[in-house]
Design a protein around this motif. Structure first.
Motif, PDB file in Angstrom:
ATOM      1  N   THR A 101       0.822  -1.204   0.000  1.00  0.00           N
ATOM      2  CA  THR A 101       0.000   0.000   0.000  1.00  0.00           C
ATOM      3  C   THR A 101       0.864   1.266   0.000  1.00  0.00           C
ATOM      4  O   THR A 101       0.384   2.323  -0.407  1.00  0.00           O
ATOM      5  CB  THR A 101      -0.976   0.036   1.204  1.00  0.00           C
ATOM      6  OG1 THR A 101      -0.233   0.045   2.424  1.00  0.00           O
ATOM      7  CG2 THR A 101      -1.933  -1.144   1.160  1.00  0.00           C
ATOM      8  N   GLY A 102       2.130   1.157   0.422  1.00  0.00           N
ATOM      9  CA  GLY A 102       3.034   2.316   0.373  1.00  0.00           C
ATOM     10  C   GLY A 102       3.274   2.782  -1.055  1.00  0.00           C
ATOM     11  O   GLY A 102       2.982   3.946  -1.394  1.00  0.00           O
ATOM     12  N   PRO A 103       3.791   1.901  -1.918  1.00  0.00           N
ATOM     13  CA  PRO A 103       3.967   2.307  -3.321  1.00  0.00           C
ATOM     14  C   PRO A 103       2.640   2.660  -3.997  1.00  0.00           C
ATOM     15  O   PRO A 103       2.594   3.578  -4.814  1.00  0.00           O
ATOM     16  CB  PRO A 103       4.593   1.075  -3.987  1.00  0.00           C
ATOM     17  CG  PRO A 103       5.172   0.292  -2.891  1.00  0.00           C
ATOM     18  CD  PRO A 103       4.376   0.591  -1.655  1.00  0.00           C
ATOM     19  N   LEU A 104       1.574   1.951  -3.646  1.00  0.00           N
ATOM     20  CA  LEU A 104       0.275   2.267  -4.230  1.00  0.00           C
ATOM     21  C   LEU A 104      -0.143   3.686  -3.865  1.00  0.00           C
ATOM     22  O   LEU A 104      -0.661   4.425  -4.709  1.00  0.00           O
ATOM     23  CB  LEU A 104      -0.780   1.265  -3.766  1.00  0.00           C
ATOM     24  CG  LEU A 104      -2.193   1.514  -4.278  1.00  0.00           C
ATOM     25  CD1 LEU A 104      -2.254   1.381  -5.796  1.00  0.00           C
ATOM     26  CD2 LEU A 104      -3.169   0.564  -3.624  1.00  0.00           C
ATOM     27  N   ALA A 105       0.105   4.078  -2.631  1.00  0.00           N
ATOM     28  CA  ALA A 105      -0.239   5.447  -2.213  1.00  0.00           C
ATOM     29  C   ALA A 105       0.528   6.475  -3.041  1.00  0.00           C
ATOM     30  O   ALA A 105      -0.035   7.493  -3.449  1.00  0.00           O
ATOM     31  CB  ALA A 105       0.063   5.638  -0.728  1.00  0.00           C
ATOM     32  N   ILE A 106       1.808   6.200  -3.318  1.00  0.00           N
ATOM     33  CA  ILE A 106       2.615   7.113  -4.146  1.00  0.00           C
ATOM     34  C   ILE A 106       1.991   7.222  -5.539  1.00  0.00           C
ATOM     35  O   ILE A 106       1.846   8.321  -6.074  1.00  0.00           O
ATOM     36  CB  ILE A 106       4.074   6.625  -4.248  1.00  0.00           C
ATOM     37  CG1 ILE A 106       4.757   6.669  -2.882  1.00  0.00           C
ATOM     38  CG2 ILE A 106       4.863   7.402  -5.287  1.00  0.00           C
ATOM     39  CD1 ILE A 106       4.955   8.044  -2.321  1.00  0.00           C
ATOM     40  N   VAL A 107       1.609   6.104  -6.110  1.00  0.00           N
ATOM     41  CA  VAL A 107       1.002   6.107  -7.443  1.00  0.00           C
ATOM     42  C   VAL A 107      -0.310   6.884  -7.425  1.00  0.00           C
ATOM     43  O   VAL A 107      -0.562   7.731  -8.295  1.00  0.00           O
ATOM     44  CB  VAL A 107       0.774   4.666  -7.947  1.00  0.00           C
ATOM     45  CG1 VAL A 107      -0.088   4.640  -9.195  1.00  0.00           C
ATOM     46  CG2 VAL A 107       2.107   3.983  -8.208  1.00  0.00           C
ATOM     47  N   LEU A 108      -1.144   6.615  -6.443  1.00  0.00           N
ATOM     48  CA  LEU A 108      -2.452   7.277  -6.391  1.00  0.00           C
ATOM     49  C   LEU A 108      -2.322   8.769  -6.130  1.00  0.00           C
ATOM     50  O   LEU A 108      -3.086   9.564  -6.685  1.00  0.00           O
ATOM     51  CB  LEU A 108      -3.333   6.633  -5.329  1.00  0.00           C
ATOM     52  CG  LEU A 108      -3.810   5.216  -5.651  1.00  0.00           C
ATOM     53  CD1 LEU A 108      -4.608   4.637  -4.496  1.00  0.00           C
ATOM     54  CD2 LEU A 108      -4.617   5.171  -6.935  1.00  0.00           C
ATOM     55  N   LEU A 109      -1.358   9.173  -5.301  1.00  0.00           N
ATOM     56  CA  LEU A 109      -1.171  10.596  -5.031  1.00  0.00           C
ATOM     57  C   LEU A 109      -0.669  11.367  -6.247  1.00  0.00           C
ATOM     58  O   LEU A 109      -0.893  12.562  -6.366  1.00  0.00           O
ATOM     59  CB  LEU A 109      -0.213  10.797  -3.850  1.00  0.00           C
ATOM     60  CG  LEU A 109      -0.786  10.414  -2.487  1.00  0.00           C
ATOM     61  CD1 LEU A 109       0.294  10.456  -1.420  1.00  0.00           C
ATOM     62  CD2 LEU A 109      -1.954  11.314  -2.111  1.00  0.00           C
ATOM     63  N   SER A 110       0.012  10.660  -7.148  1.00  0.00           N
ATOM     64  CA  SER A 110       0.522  11.334  -8.348  1.00  0.00           C
ATOM     65  C   SER A 110      -0.354  11.078  -9.574  1.00  0.00           C
ATOM     66  O   SER A 110      -0.058  11.561 -10.657  1.00  0.00           O
ATOM     67  CB  SER A 110       1.959  10.883  -8.631  1.00  0.00           C
ATOM     68  OG  SER A 110       1.985   9.505  -8.920  1.00  0.00           O
ATOM     69  N   SER A 111      -1.425  10.337  -9.402  1.00  0.00           N
ATOM     70  CA  SER A 111      -2.277   9.977 -10.527  1.00  0.00           C
ATOM     71  C   SER A 111      -3.176  11.139 -10.949  1.00  0.00           C
ATOM     72  O   SER A 111      -3.617  11.938 -10.137  1.00  0.00           O
ATOM     73  CB  SER A 111      -3.154   8.784 -10.150  1.00  0.00           C
ATOM     74  OG  SER A 111      -4.011   8.480 -11.222  1.00  0.00           O
ATOM     75  N   ARG A 112      -3.434  11.165 -12.215  1.00  0.00           N
ATOM     76  CA  ARG A 112      -4.352  12.156 -12.776  1.00  0.00           C
ATOM     77  C   ARG A 112      -5.554  11.470 -13.436  1.00  0.00           C
ATOM     78  O   ARG A 112      -6.460  12.122 -13.890  1.00  0.00           O
ATOM     79  CB  ARG A 112      -3.640  13.007 -13.849  1.00  0.00           C
ATOM     80  CG  ARG A 112      -2.405  13.714 -13.372  1.00  0.00           C
ATOM     81  CD  ARG A 112      -2.787  14.975 -12.605  1.00  0.00           C
ATOM     82  NE  ARG A 112      -1.608  15.736 -12.228  1.00  0.00           N
ATOM     83  CZ  ARG A 112      -1.021  15.676 -11.053  1.00  0.00           C
ATOM     84  NH1 ARG A 112      -1.457  14.859 -10.133  1.00  0.00           N
ATOM     85  NH2 ARG A 112       0.035  16.411 -10.772  1.00  0.00           N
ATOM     86  N   ARG A 113      -5.512  10.148 -13.507  1.00  0.00           N
ATOM     87  CA  ARG A 113      -6.571   9.415 -14.203  1.00  0.00           C
ATOM     88  C   ARG A 113      -7.497   8.715 -13.208  1.00  0.00           C
ATOM     89  O   ARG A 113      -7.020   7.955 -12.352  1.00  0.00           O
ATOM     90  CB  ARG A 113      -5.960   8.368 -15.132  1.00  0.00           C
ATOM     91  CG  ARG A 113      -5.110   8.990 -16.225  1.00  0.00           C
ATOM     92  CD  ARG A 113      -4.496   7.944 -17.094  1.00  0.00           C
ATOM     93  NE  ARG A 113      -3.686   7.037 -16.266  1.00  0.00           N
ATOM     94  CZ  ARG A 113      -2.854   6.131 -16.739  1.00  0.00           C
ATOM     95  NH1 ARG A 113      -2.728   5.983 -18.036  1.00  0.00           N
ATOM     96  NH2 ARG A 113      -2.153   5.367 -15.943  1.00  0.00           N
ATOM     97  N   PRO A 114      -8.777   8.938 -13.318  1.00  0.00           N
ATOM     98  CA  PRO A 114      -9.730   8.295 -12.395  1.00  0.00           C
ATOM     99  C   PRO A 114      -9.649   6.768 -12.418  1.00  0.00           C
ATOM    100  O   PRO A 114      -9.834   6.125 -11.398  1.00  0.00           O
ATOM    101  CB  PRO A 114     -11.099   8.773 -12.879  1.00  0.00           C
ATOM    102  CG  PRO A 114     -10.818  10.038 -13.614  1.00  0.00           C
ATOM    103  CD  PRO A 114      -9.440   9.874 -14.218  1.00  0.00           C
ATOM    104  N   ARG A 115      -9.344   6.190 -13.569  1.00  0.00           N
ATOM    105  CA  ARG A 115      -9.326   4.726 -13.636  1.00  0.00           C
ATOM    106  C   ARG A 115      -8.203   4.132 -12.793  1.00  0.00           C
ATOM    107  O   ARG A 115      -8.282   2.980 -12.383  1.00  0.00           O
ATOM    108  CB  ARG A 115      -9.226   4.241 -15.076  1.00  0.00           C
ATOM    109  CG  ARG A 115      -7.867   4.403 -15.680  1.00  0.00           C
ATOM    110  CD  ARG A 115      -7.807   3.824 -17.056  1.00  0.00           C
ATOM    111  NE  ARG A 115      -6.449   3.977 -17.540  1.00  0.00           N
ATOM    112  CZ  ARG A 115      -5.985   3.421 -18.596  1.00  0.00           C
ATOM    113  NH1 ARG A 115      -6.754   2.668 -19.329  1.00  0.00           N
ATOM    114  NH2 ARG A 115      -4.742   3.615 -18.950  1.00  0.00           N
ATOM    115  N   ASP A 116      -7.166   4.912 -12.496  1.00  0.00           N
ATOM    116  CA  ASP A 116      -6.095   4.414 -11.630  1.00  0.00           C
ATOM    117  C   ASP A 116      -6.605   4.112 -10.227  1.00  0.00           C
ATOM    118  O   ASP A 116      -6.054   3.282  -9.520  1.00  0.00           O
ATOM    119  CB  ASP A 116      -4.938   5.419 -11.552  1.00  0.00           C
ATOM    120  CG  ASP A 116      -4.159   5.504 -12.850  1.00  0.00           C
ATOM    121  OD1 ASP A 116      -4.309   4.601 -13.695  1.00  0.00           O
ATOM    122  OD2 ASP A 116      -3.406   6.476 -13.016  1.00  0.00           O
TER     123      ASP A 116
END
Length: 185
Positions: A110-125
């Motif tokens: 969930t740590g790396p996932l949080a990084i991805v989600l915090l930098s995401s711009r796409r709702p599907r992510d």
């Protein structure tokens, strides 16, 4: 006549990425199972020390890092990077000692996932968040007598946080070192 398969470059990149993730996760989980088997002889802190030392020796042998001394401005990020690597390993091995490996690793990612989600711009992510939540729910013990050790969960969450900080520090280090000139060049 033989039919030739046409593969687009982006499909090749996706396949390489998928194989890299599968290989990485296989390696990490096999290493985790081996590390847990060592807990009968060595403490989680001892296993962490062995792992980090072995990784440092491999780095020295394969990359000869002393040939390019990082500038002083990079050193704080490098120290954070190394500290988070050690903290991540120590925390996850402490978690492995208290809760099943699958649950500990499920929480840790969930740590790396949080990084991805915090930098995401796409709702599907954000669908990946749902997938992770469902996956973690499937890992939870179904019987009340199989309760998870709260300290083990806390260590897994600490490992997740350390992994997230490791990624952030690594990005800073890579950006700084990418600007360095190679020796003689």
């Amino acid at each position: 006549m033989e039919l030739e398969r046409v593969v687009k470059p982006e499909q090749d990149q996706r396949l390489v990425g998928l194989l890299a993730v599968l290989g990485s996760q296989s390696s990490v989980n096999l290493g985790a199972a081996f590390a847990k088997s060592l807990f009968l002889v060595i403490s989680p802190a001892g296993v962490t020390c062995l792992r980090v030392t072995f990784a440092a020796l491999l780095l020295v042998a394969l990359r000869a890092p002393w040939k390019r001394v990082p500038p002083p401005s990079t050193r704080p990020a490098l120290l954070l990077y190394g500290a988070m690597l050690a903290a991540m390993n120590l925390a996850i091995y402490q978690a492995f000692q208290r809760i099943p490996i699958g649950i500990a690793v499920g929480i840790e990612v969930t740590g790396p996932l949080a990084i991805v989600l915090l930098s995401s711009r796409r709702p599907r992510d954000f669908l990946w968040l749902l997938v992770v939540a469902l996956g973690l729910a499937l890992l939870l013990p179904l019987h009340v007598k199989d309760r998870l050790n709260p300290l083990g969960i806390a260590f897994a969450l600490a490992a997740a946080s350390a992994w997230a900080l490791y990624i952030v520090a690594g990005k800073r280090v890579a950006a700084s070192l990418g600007r360095m000139r190679s020796p003689g060049g």
